[in-house]
Write an enzyme that holds these catalytic residues in place. Structure first.
Site: not given
Ligand code: CTP
Ligand code: CA
Length: 239
Positions: A33-36, A100
């Site tokens: 995953a990512n921090h968006s 993202a």
């Protein structure tokens, strides 16, 4: 509208805004995953609704309340988002890719939990390797499909968060990306300082040649209005 004036310049327009961050499942319990946070996409939806647009909000793993009036479409992975965008792209005046999107996904999703060690025992130092493959570049694909269709719609906006290095500044990287993607606008965010999840934001808006057309600094809603200001002239003519 934070400027005090409500412009209805998006009345009758339909926007597809993608927000949040995709998740790529590795096995039944894990994902990449990512921090968006989804906040910039949310702010864009909010601002567009205030200006009279109809908004389809593709939400990738966003834990925020749906802006009243938006049609929320939840997705998980990059592939799900790609399918959703492909389905809606032809029906909207603008596609705003604030999400993202994972660049890589598991080459194969394991059907059972990946174990620490299959054979060598608990004290082993061996690690499994993760086979990845590229996801579709939804933004680039959408630009190519628009060209192929010969249509003027949808107007397409991309986002880029960059960190500079000794070789190239963040702005140089963003300008090169703007030219590569070919979207009508690329909203560039200098990641130095850490913007994810924050309330405030500073962006430069580039055209498809990488030239700066506007700057905005302030709340994400203010930034959203600045992006929409630049988007309006790119909207296809009303038939
Ligand atoms: N994007 C997309 N599909 C992907 C990856 C990104 O549509 N698979 C979109 C994002 O939503 C964003 C824009 O492309 O609007 C730029 O994303 P970014 O990650 O900055 O670009 P990349 O081409 O993936 O380059 P990088 O190597 O810097 O990650
Ligand atoms: Ca990327």
């Amino acid at each position: 509208d934070e400027r005090g004036a409500v412009r209805r310049d998006l009345a009758g327009r339909e926007l597809l805004i993608t927000a949040g961050g995709t998740r790529e499942e590795l096995d039944p319990v894990r994902f990449l995953a990512n921090h968006s946070s989804g906040r910039q996409g949310w702010a864009l939806a909010h601002a567009a609704l205030v200006r009279g647009a109809r908004v389809r909000l593709a939400a990738a793993n966003v834990e925020l309340e749906t802006p009243p009036g938006a049609l929320r479409l939840d997705v998980g992975s990059a592939a799900e988002l790609a399918d959703l965008v492909a389905e809606h792209r032809g029906q909207v005046d603008a596609l705003v890719m604030a999400a993202a999107v994972a660049d890589f996904t598991a080459a194969e999703r394991a059907t059972s939990k990946i174990k620490k060690d299959e054979s060598a025992g608990d004290d082993s130092e061996t690690v499994p390797s993760l086979a990845l493959r590229r996801t579709q570049d939804i933004l680039r694909h959408s630009v190519l499909e628009r060209t192929r269709s010969g249509q003027a719609r949808p107007a397409i906006v991309g986002f880029a968060a960059e960190t500079g290095s000794e070789d190239a500044s963040a702005l140089e990287l963003a300008a090169a990306k703007a030219r590569r993607k070919g979207a009508d606008l690329l909203v560039f965010n200098d990641l130095t300082g850490g913007v994810f999840g924050a309330a405030d934001n500073a962006v430069r808006i580039l055209d498809h040649e990488g030239e700066e057309v506007a700057r905005a600094e302030g709340s994400k809603v203010l930034v959203a209005h600045a992006v929409l200001d630049e988007l309006v002239p790119h909207l296809p003519e009303v038939p």
